[in-house]
Design a protein around this motif. Structure first.
Motif, PDB file in Angstrom:
ATOM      1  N   ALA A 167       0.843  -1.365   0.004  1.00  0.00           N
ATOM      2  CA  ALA A 167      -0.117   0.223  -0.043  1.00  0.00           C
ATOM      3  C   ALA A 167       0.882   1.186   0.194  1.00  0.00           C
ATOM      4  O   ALA A 167       1.633   1.492   0.936  1.00  0.00           O
ATOM      5  CB  ALA A 167      -0.861   0.049   1.278  1.00  0.00           C
ATOM      6  N   LYS A 168       0.831   2.141  -0.815  1.00  0.00           N
ATOM      7  CA  LYS A 168       1.494   3.219  -1.107  1.00  0.00           C
ATOM      8  C   LYS A 168       1.408   4.390   0.126  1.00  0.00           C
ATOM      9  O   LYS A 168       0.536   4.181   0.641  1.00  0.00           O
ATOM     10  CB  LYS A 168       1.439   4.004  -2.565  1.00  0.00           C
ATOM     11  CG  LYS A 168       1.962   3.050  -3.998  1.00  0.00           C
ATOM     12  CD  LYS A 168       1.642   3.747  -4.982  1.00  0.00           C
ATOM     13  CE  LYS A 168       2.038   2.833  -6.223  1.00  0.00           C
ATOM     14  NZ  LYS A 168       1.934   3.761  -7.500  1.00  0.00           N
ATOM     15  N   ALA A 169       2.386   5.056   0.174  1.00  0.00           N
ATOM     16  CA  ALA A 169       2.313   6.140   1.188  1.00  0.00           C
ATOM     17  C   ALA A 169       1.174   7.019   1.021  1.00  0.00           C
ATOM     18  O   ALA A 169       0.764   7.406  -0.199  1.00  0.00           O
ATOM     19  CB  ALA A 169       3.522   6.595   1.233  1.00  0.00           C
ATOM     20  N   ARG A 170       0.292   7.197   2.050  1.00  0.00           N
ATOM     21  CA  ARG A 170      -1.098   7.874   2.030  1.00  0.00           C
ATOM     22  C   ARG A 170      -1.685   7.580   1.156  1.00  0.00           C
ATOM     23  O   ARG A 170      -2.408   8.482   0.201  1.00  0.00           O
ATOM     24  CB  ARG A 170      -0.538   9.434   2.188  1.00  0.00           C
ATOM     25  CG  ARG A 170       0.089   9.809   3.555  1.00  0.00           C
ATOM     26  CD  ARG A 170       0.595  11.290   3.239  1.00  0.00           C
ATOM     27  NE  ARG A 170       1.015  11.593   4.642  1.00  0.00           N
ATOM     28  CZ  ARG A 170       1.545  13.033   4.761  1.00  0.00           C
ATOM     29  NH1 ARG A 170       1.702  13.866   3.773  1.00  0.00           N
ATOM     30  NH2 ARG A 170       2.427  13.203   5.820  1.00  0.00           N
ATOM     31  N   ARG A 171      -2.001   6.187   0.743  1.00  0.00           N
ATOM     32  CA  ARG A 171      -2.823   5.940  -0.282  1.00  0.00           C
ATOM     33  C   ARG A 171      -3.687   4.852   0.492  1.00  0.00           C
ATOM     34  O   ARG A 171      -3.543   3.999   1.395  1.00  0.00           O
ATOM     35  CB  ARG A 171      -2.142   5.270  -1.478  1.00  0.00           C
ATOM     36  CG  ARG A 171      -1.322   6.367  -2.154  1.00  0.00           C
ATOM     37  CD  ARG A 171      -2.068   7.320  -3.060  1.00  0.00           C
ATOM     38  NE  ARG A 171      -1.441   8.554  -3.737  1.00  0.00           N
ATOM     39  CZ  ARG A 171      -0.985   8.354  -4.979  1.00  0.00           C
ATOM     40  NH1 ARG A 171      -1.079   7.360  -5.644  1.00  0.00           N
ATOM     41  NH2 ARG A 171      -0.197   9.281  -5.328  1.00  0.00           N
ATOM     42  N   THR A 172      -4.807   4.460  -0.483  1.00  0.00           N
ATOM     43  CA  THR A 172      -5.754   3.531  -0.027  1.00  0.00           C
ATOM     44  C   THR A 172      -5.662   2.444  -1.170  1.00  0.00           C
ATOM     45  O   THR A 172      -5.947   2.657  -2.487  1.00  0.00           O
ATOM     46  CB  THR A 172      -7.293   4.010   0.113  1.00  0.00           C
ATOM     47  OG1 THR A 172      -7.198   4.781   1.331  1.00  0.00           O
ATOM     48  CG2 THR A 172      -7.983   2.530   0.467  1.00  0.00           C
ATOM     49  N   MET A 173      -5.472   1.156  -0.898  1.00  0.00           N
ATOM     50  CA  MET A 173      -5.271   0.109  -1.895  1.00  0.00           C
ATOM     51  C   MET A 173      -6.586  -0.869  -1.705  1.00  0.00           C
ATOM     52  O   MET A 173      -6.744  -1.274  -0.664  1.00  0.00           O
ATOM     53  CB  MET A 173      -4.095  -0.773  -1.889  1.00  0.00           C
ATOM     54  CG  MET A 173      -4.002  -1.822  -3.234  1.00  0.00           C
ATOM     55  SD  MET A 173      -2.579  -2.884  -3.011  1.00  0.00           S
ATOM     56  CE  MET A 173      -3.621  -3.961  -1.778  1.00  0.00           C
ATOM     57  N   ARG A 174      -7.351  -1.312  -2.925  1.00  0.00           N
ATOM     58  CA  ARG A 174      -8.482  -1.959  -2.868  1.00  0.00           C
ATOM     59  C   ARG A 174      -7.986  -3.340  -3.607  1.00  0.00           C
ATOM     60  O   ARG A 174      -7.227  -3.501  -4.504  1.00  0.00           O
ATOM     61  CB  ARG A 174      -9.530  -1.455  -3.401  1.00  0.00           C
ATOM     62  CG  ARG A 174      -9.866  -0.180  -2.981  1.00  0.00           C
ATOM     63  CD  ARG A 174     -11.092   0.380  -3.447  1.00  0.00           C
ATOM     64  NE  ARG A 174     -12.381  -0.428  -3.093  1.00  0.00           N
ATOM     65  CZ  ARG A 174     -13.618   0.495  -3.519  1.00  0.00           C
ATOM     66  NH1 ARG A 174     -13.779   1.413  -3.813  1.00  0.00           N
ATOM     67  NH2 ARG A 174     -14.766  -0.604  -3.277  1.00  0.00           N
ATOM     68  N   MET A 175      -8.372  -4.368  -2.799  1.00  0.00           N
ATOM     69  CA  MET A 175      -8.253  -5.723  -3.465  1.00  0.00           C
ATOM     70  C   MET A 175      -9.518  -6.521  -3.250  1.00  0.00           C
ATOM     71  O   MET A 175     -10.344  -6.363  -2.260  1.00  0.00           O
ATOM     72  CB  MET A 175      -6.976  -6.455  -3.079  1.00  0.00           C
ATOM     73  CG  MET A 175      -7.229  -6.721  -1.146  1.00  0.00           C
ATOM     74  SD  MET A 175      -5.652  -7.252  -0.548  1.00  0.00           S
ATOM     75  CE  MET A 175      -6.028  -7.187   1.128  1.00  0.00           C
ATOM     76  N   ASN A 176      -9.642  -7.682  -4.162  1.00  0.00           N
ATOM     77  CA  ASN A 176     -10.638  -8.729  -3.935  1.00  0.00           C
ATOM     78  C   ASN A 176     -10.102  -9.815  -3.392  1.00  0.00           C
ATOM     79  O   ASN A 176      -9.252 -10.512  -4.116  1.00  0.00           O
ATOM     80  CB  ASN A 176     -11.484  -8.840  -5.238  1.00  0.00           C
ATOM     81  CG  ASN A 176     -12.400  -7.498  -5.829  1.00  0.00           C
ATOM     82  OD1 ASN A 176     -12.915  -6.979  -4.807  1.00  0.00           O
ATOM     83  ND2 ASN A 176     -12.250  -7.548  -7.059  1.00  0.00           N
ATOM     84  N   VAL A 177     -10.726 -10.440  -2.403  1.00  0.00           N
ATOM     85  CA  VAL A 177     -10.394 -11.619  -1.752  1.00  0.00           C
ATOM     86  C   VAL A 177     -11.487 -12.877  -1.956  1.00  0.00           C
ATOM     87  O   VAL A 177     -12.537 -12.626  -1.648  1.00  0.00           O
ATOM     88  CB  VAL A 177     -10.195 -11.569  -0.184  1.00  0.00           C
ATOM     89  CG1 VAL A 177      -9.912 -13.084   0.288  1.00  0.00           C
ATOM     90  CG2 VAL A 177      -9.293 -10.479   0.040  1.00  0.00           C
ATOM     91  N   THR A 178     -11.479 -13.602  -2.697  1.00  0.00           N
ATOM     92  CA  THR A 178     -12.229 -14.910  -3.199  1.00  0.00           C
ATOM     93  C   THR A 178     -12.397 -15.927  -2.040  1.00  0.00           C
ATOM     94  O   THR A 178     -11.165 -16.535  -1.947  1.00  0.00           O
ATOM     95  CB  THR A 178     -12.275 -15.394  -4.446  1.00  0.00           C
ATOM     96  OG1 THR A 178     -12.245 -14.084  -5.318  1.00  0.00           O
ATOM     97  CG2 THR A 178     -13.360 -16.106  -4.938  1.00  0.00           C
ATOM     98  N   VAL A 179     -13.419 -16.197  -1.582  1.00  0.00           N
ATOM     99  CA  VAL A 179     -13.438 -17.333  -0.582  1.00  0.00           C
ATOM    100  C   VAL A 179     -14.377 -18.325  -0.947  1.00  0.00           C
ATOM    101  O   VAL A 179     -15.715 -17.980  -1.340  1.00  0.00           O
ATOM    102  CB  VAL A 179     -13.886 -16.776   0.944  1.00  0.00           C
ATOM    103  CG1 VAL A 179     -14.079 -17.953   1.919  1.00  0.00           C
ATOM    104  CG2 VAL A 179     -12.921 -15.516   1.324  1.00  0.00           C
ATOM    105  N   ASP A 180     -14.224 -19.484  -1.106  1.00  0.00           N
ATOM    106  CA  ASP A 180     -15.064 -20.629  -1.470  1.00  0.00           C
ATOM    107  C   ASP A 180     -15.630 -21.186  -0.329  1.00  0.00           C
ATOM    108  O   ASP A 180     -14.998 -21.678   0.509  1.00  0.00           O
ATOM    109  CB  ASP A 180     -14.389 -21.659  -2.464  1.00  0.00           C
ATOM    110  CG  ASP A 180     -13.874 -20.993  -3.667  1.00  0.00           C
ATOM    111  OD1 ASP A 180     -14.620 -20.272  -4.118  1.00  0.00           O
ATOM    112  OD2 ASP A 180     -12.706 -21.576  -4.183  1.00  0.00           O
ATOM    113  N   ILE A 181     -16.958 -21.231  -0.245  1.00  0.00           N
ATOM    114  CA  ILE A 181     -17.795 -21.644   0.999  1.00  0.00           C
ATOM    115  C   ILE A 181     -17.741 -23.332   0.610  1.00  0.00           C
ATOM    116  O   ILE A 181     -18.449 -23.519  -0.448  1.00  0.00           O
ATOM    117  CB  ILE A 181     -19.113 -21.046   1.272  1.00  0.00           C
ATOM    118  CG1 ILE A 181     -18.881 -19.569   1.298  1.00  0.00           C
ATOM    119  CG2 ILE A 181     -19.763 -21.667   2.497  1.00  0.00           C
ATOM    120  CD1 ILE A 181     -18.002 -19.233   2.525  1.00  0.00           C
ATOM    121  N   MET A 182     -17.574 -24.047   1.672  1.00  0.00           N
ATOM    122  CA  MET A 182     -17.740 -25.612   1.414  1.00  0.00           C
ATOM    123  C   MET A 182     -19.038 -25.853   2.148  1.00  0.00           C
ATOM    124  O   MET A 182     -19.576 -25.990   3.274  1.00  0.00           O
ATOM    125  CB  MET A 182     -16.749 -26.359   2.251  1.00  0.00           C
ATOM    126  CG  MET A 182     -15.194 -26.239   1.842  1.00  0.00           C
ATOM    127  SD  MET A 182     -14.109 -26.738   2.936  1.00  0.00           S
ATOM    128  CE  MET A 182     -14.250 -25.242   4.192  1.00  0.00           C
TER     129      MET A 182
END
Length: 220
Positions: A136-151
């Motif tokens: 995450a860069k200085a004074r920045r907001t980084m977005r990411m997608n986390v995929t979770v498979d439900i059993m």
């Protein structure tokens, strides 16, 4: 009888010259001492001022602040239900895609290691996911997608599912962990682990998030 006054001889010129030289040397020594004291005083004042400025910078601009994470939303995919019920089909995994933001308020980048996420249903782990490392860069907001498979096998085997499915709402808990480090000028280093626990209520019919409540924590 006339008494003669005793006349003392004058001091030799060599003695007067020696005395003048000693006085001159003494004055020169005092002058050098004053200059040395002034010079030392100036150096001490400069060093003290620099130390004060550095301390102020460390506790203001260079003070390491704690990054934080936020769950912006969750998207549900691959949800298949048993006919005329709100119960997921066994053997068909449900995918949750979590939109997560990592905000870094520091003037240096926040490098984090592999992220871990888990989904719980009434205390039972029904899904897990791992994310890649990043920055995450200085004074920045980084977005990411986390995929979770439900059993769904574990989900359907829960005795609480039938009752909740009847209401059309499914409540699950999520846990995310992001360990990382902030480093300033290769001198100041701080290891930080950011965790987030969320309670998510899903509308089974619309496959939308009905409600969510998150609690964040930073461990140093």
């Amino acid at each position: 009888m006339v008494e003669h006054e005793q006349v003392r001889p004058l001091a030799p010129s060599t003695d007067r010259t020696s005395s003048d030289e000693e006085e001159s040397a003494l004055q020169s020594k005092k002058l050098r001492r004053r200059r040395c004291i002034k010079c030392c005083g100036c150096i001490t004042a400069v060093l003290l001022t620099a130390a004060i400025v550095i301390v102020i910078l460390i506790f203001t601009i260079f003070r390491i602040k704690n990054p934080w994470i936020k769950l912006n939303g969750v998207t549900i995919t691959q949800l298949e239900l048993i006919n005329n019920t709100n119960i997921p089909k066994p053997g068909v995994n449900i995918s949750l895609i979590a939109d997560v933001s990592v905000k870094n308020p520091n003037i240096a980048s926040f490098r984090y290691n592999n992220t871990t996420s888990a989904i719980y249903y009434h205390g039972e782990v029904v899904g897990e996911a791992r994310g890649p490392p990043g920055r995450a860069k200085a004074r920045r907001t980084m977005r990411m997608n986390v995929t979770v498979d439900i059993m769904t096998g574990k989900l359907v085997s829960s005795p609480n599912l039938s009752t909740e499915a009847g209401t059309g709402l499914l409540t699950m808990d999520s846990y995310s962990k992001i360990p990382g480090r902030v480093k300033l000028l290769n001198i100041i280093k701080k290891h930080i682990t950011v965790t987030m626990n969320c309670s998510i209520t899903v509308n089974i019919s619309s496959q939308a998030i009905q409600a969510q409540k998150c609690r964040k924590k930073v461990d140093l």
